[in-house]
Motif scaffolding. Structure first.
Motif, PDB file in Angstrom:
ATOM      1  N   UNK A   1       0.868  -1.172   0.000  1.00 42.17           N
ATOM      2  CA  UNK A   1       0.000   0.000   0.000  1.00 42.17           C
ATOM      3  C   UNK A   1       0.904   1.220   0.000  1.00 42.17           C
ATOM      4  N   UNK A   2       0.715   2.085  -0.991  1.00 40.11           N
ATOM      5  CA  UNK A   2       1.557   3.280  -1.122  1.00 40.11           C
ATOM      6  C   UNK A   2       0.837   4.507  -0.586  1.00 40.11           C
ATOM      7  N   UNK A   3       1.500   5.270   0.271  1.00 42.87           N
ATOM      8  CA  UNK A   3       0.950   6.504   0.832  1.00 42.87           C
ATOM      9  C   UNK A   3       1.605   7.681   0.118  1.00 42.87           C
ATOM     10  N   UNK A   4       0.817   8.411  -0.656  1.00 48.59           N
ATOM     11  CA  UNK A   4       1.353   9.559  -1.395  1.00 48.59           C
ATOM     12  C   UNK A   4       1.336  10.803  -0.504  1.00 48.59           C
ATOM     13  N   UNK A   5       2.444  11.556  -0.449  1.00 48.79           N
ATOM     14  CA  UNK A   5       2.511  12.721   0.446  1.00 48.79           C
ATOM     15  C   UNK A   5       1.375  13.723   0.230  1.00 48.79           C
ATOM     16  N   UNK A   6       0.992  13.964  -1.025  1.00 47.40           N
ATOM     17  CA  UNK A   6      -0.051  14.957  -1.305  1.00 47.40           C
ATOM     18  C   UNK A   6      -1.408  14.551  -0.734  1.00 47.40           C
ATOM     19  N   UNK A   7      -1.619  13.255  -0.594  1.00 45.96           N
ATOM     20  CA  UNK A   7      -2.917  12.783  -0.137  1.00 45.96           C
ATOM     21  C   UNK A   7      -3.055  12.789   1.383  1.00 45.96           C
TER      22      UNK A   7
ATOM     23  N   UNK B   1       6.104   5.036   1.354  1.00 47.08           N
ATOM     24  CA  UNK B   1       5.767   6.456   1.485  1.00 47.08           C
ATOM     25  C   UNK B   1       6.728   7.279   0.656  1.00 47.08           C
ATOM     26  N   UNK B   2       6.181   8.315  -0.011  1.00 48.92           N
ATOM     27  CA  UNK B   2       6.993   9.209  -0.826  1.00 48.92           C
ATOM     28  C   UNK B   2       6.404   9.337  -2.215  1.00 48.92           C
ATOM     29  N   UNK B   3       7.066  10.079  -3.075  1.00 52.91           N
ATOM     30  CA  UNK B   3       6.620  10.144  -4.468  1.00 52.91           C
ATOM     31  C   UNK B   3       6.588   8.728  -5.022  1.00 52.91           C
ATOM     32  N   UNK B   4       5.592   8.463  -5.848  1.00 49.00           N
ATOM     33  CA  UNK B   4       5.292   7.076  -6.194  1.00 49.00           C
ATOM     34  C   UNK B   4       6.462   6.359  -6.862  1.00 49.00           C
TER      35      UNK B   4
ATOM     36  N   UNK C   1       9.261   5.788  -4.244  1.00 47.10           N
ATOM     37  CA  UNK C   1       8.891   4.743  -3.292  1.00 47.10           C
ATOM     38  C   UNK C   1       9.042   3.354  -3.906  1.00 47.10           C
ATOM     39  N   UNK C   2       8.610   3.190  -5.152  1.00 47.14           N
ATOM     40  CA  UNK C   2       8.733   1.887  -5.794  1.00 47.14           C
ATOM     41  C   UNK C   2      10.170   1.585  -6.214  1.00 47.14           C
ATOM     42  N   UNK C   3      10.966   2.621  -6.415  1.00 48.99           N
ATOM     43  CA  UNK C   3      12.387   2.396  -6.688  1.00 48.99           C
ATOM     44  C   UNK C   3      13.051   1.776  -5.457  1.00 48.99           C
TER      45      UNK C   3
END
Length: 476
Positions: free
Chosen positions: A37-43, A76-79, A82-84
């Motif tokens: 589950x990815x948490x985007x900072x803007x959201x 967490x972080x820019x998508x 984060x996936x990198x």
């Protein structure tokens, strides 16, 4: 031997989940499955009741996954960053599975990340899962998309519906992977989010969704066509909040309705409810083909229409202080619970745009902040419908009368009194227009207009004529 990523977003469940089902089905000996589950900072820049509700549903999913031995890992972080980090930590990743977003921010993210994964030699498997039919599946004979709901719905009914996607929990347990110790940044962010929880509702997660649906199908669905417009009656399914988070799939709802209802008891109610499921698909399609609809009127000639600028009026609308009881009760319900009855969403939207002549975008964005069931496509479509600027909207000359709406859909004032204690002792004959009460009646009801409860912020008849004149100028 490889690692398959299942990327959860707004599909927070373990049953009838297309991407998850396919990933589990594809897994073979030597493979592993990793839940992300990815948490985007803007959201998470702000934390409203909408965020609270959504992330509590994430917590429900987290607990369910923990119980079956396949924990959720948080990034967490820019998508792409984060996936990198993820692929640097897990060198065996060969595929990613997710349910594709067809509109808005999600669509931009998914299109970008699809190319990003391919550039990193990771195979992408994406699926339509958030709606019964995709935005491009229901179309006219010439291939163009529908702009009016009625013919769209007729075609929608004729198309075969996708079935339930089985998810093998035993295989998940067998292939599940736990490397949470490698992702401290995401875990720390998730911990800080959970510390902000305040929402006290018990209506989050997959079990709550299924229980509420069972309750609705036991009886309420058969009277849905008659009772769905009355906010004092618990006559709606309340599935919108669960569909928003993906705690339940629209396929599950559709098939359970079809399988568990008896048409002889009340087919009109069942048909009316199925139609609401189709409306979700319709507005998703509209937003897909009008990607700027969040900020631009769909009808081009209305893009230059003049909206008033009145901060005080906007604030009184937001806080439920307009002096029109049904409008105020609806807004107070929204502010307190994060939800508003659908009939009232239409009424308050009409009031903002036609009685106050304020920009529909202001209302749409306020709903975005406050609604736990906020769905961008449906919300934008609904607001443009009410403002008469969208596709298949209410005609500009049909303006909701807030008093008539109150008399018709809350005749005894039960809903009004539930949310406006100032009007508790007002008789039902006066509840819809309390400003007309004589002074002695106001005193007896302990509700002095202008002191205990506000006088109407505007005169409806006057503003209705102004709104019609304003739209007429654009017509000419």
């Amino acid at each position: 031997m490889g690692t398959k990523i299942v990327w959860f977003r707004r599909d927070l469940r373990l049953n009838d989940h297309t991407a998850l089902s396919q990933a589990v089905q594809d897994a073979g000996e030597g493979d592993r499955i990793l839940f992300i589950f990815h948490i985007h900072p803007e959201l998470v820049e702000e934390f409203t009741i909408r965020h609270d509700y959504f992330f509590q549903t994430v917590q429900h999913l987290e607990q369910k996954c923990e119980n079956i031995g396949a924990p959720v890992h948080f990034l967490y972080g820019e998508v792409d960053t984060a996936f990198k980090q993820l692929i640097n930590q897990i060198l065996t990743i060969d595929a990613v599975y997710f349910n594709y977003d067809e509109v808005g921010f999600g669509r931009e993210r998914d299109d970008y990340m699809t190319n990003w994964f391919k550039d990193h030699a990771i195979t992408v498997y994406s699926f339509i899962d958030h709606h019964i039919h995709s935005a491009e599946e229901i179309h006219k004979q010439d291939g163009s998309f529908y702009k009016v709901f009625s013919p769209y719905y007729k075609k929608w009914q004729q198309v075969d519906k996708p079935g339930i996607r089985y998810v093998d929990k035993d295989k998940i347990k067998h292939y599940g992977m736990d490397v949470r110790d490698r992702f401290k940044k995401g875990w720390n962010k998730w911990t800080s989010i959970k510390e902000q929880f305040e929402y006290k509702g018990e209506d989050t997660g997959e079990e709550a969704a299924l229980n509420r649906l069972d309750w609705f199908l036991d009886a309420a669905v058969y009277d849905y066509h008659k009772e769905r417009d009355f906010p004092a009656i618990d006559g709606t399914s309340l599935m919108s909040r669960f569909l928003k988070t993906g705690a339940i799939s629209p396929r599950t709802i559709f098939h359970k309705v079809k399988e568990e209802t008896d048409g002889r008891k009340g087919q009109q109610g069942v048909d009316a409810y199925i139609q609401e499921i189709a409306w979700r698909d319709f507005y998703n399609m509209i937003y897909h083909f009008y990607p700027n609809a969040h900020d631009k009127e769909m009808v081009e000639k209305y893009r230059g229409i003049h909206w008033d600028n009145d901060e005080e009026a906007l604030e009184r609308w937001k806080t439920g202080q307009t002096g029109y009881p049904l409008i105020d009760a609806a807004m107070r319900q929204l502010n307190k619970t994060g939800w508003m009855h659908n009939r009232l969403r239409m009424a308050v939207a009409s009031f903002l745009t036609k009685d106050l002549l304020l920009d529909w975008r202001l209302g749409e964005r306020y709903f975005k902040e406050r609604l736990v069931d906020y769905d961008s496509a449906s919300n934008i479509g609904g607001w443009q419908w009410a403002a008469s600027t969208g596709t298949d909207p209410v005609p500009y000359f049909r303006v909701f009368n807030p008093t008539r709406q109150s008399e018709r859909f809350d005749p005894h004032g039960r809903f009004i009194k539930q949310w406006i204690p100032e009007l508790e002792k007002v008789e039902k004959n006066d509840i819809h227009e309390p400003w007309k009460m004589p002074d002695d009646i106001q005193a007896g009801a302990e509700c002095i207009i202008g002191k205990d409860y506000p006088a109407p912020i505007v005169d409806h008849k006057t503003m209705r004529n102004k709104a019609i004149d304003r739209f007429k100028k654009v017509q000419d």
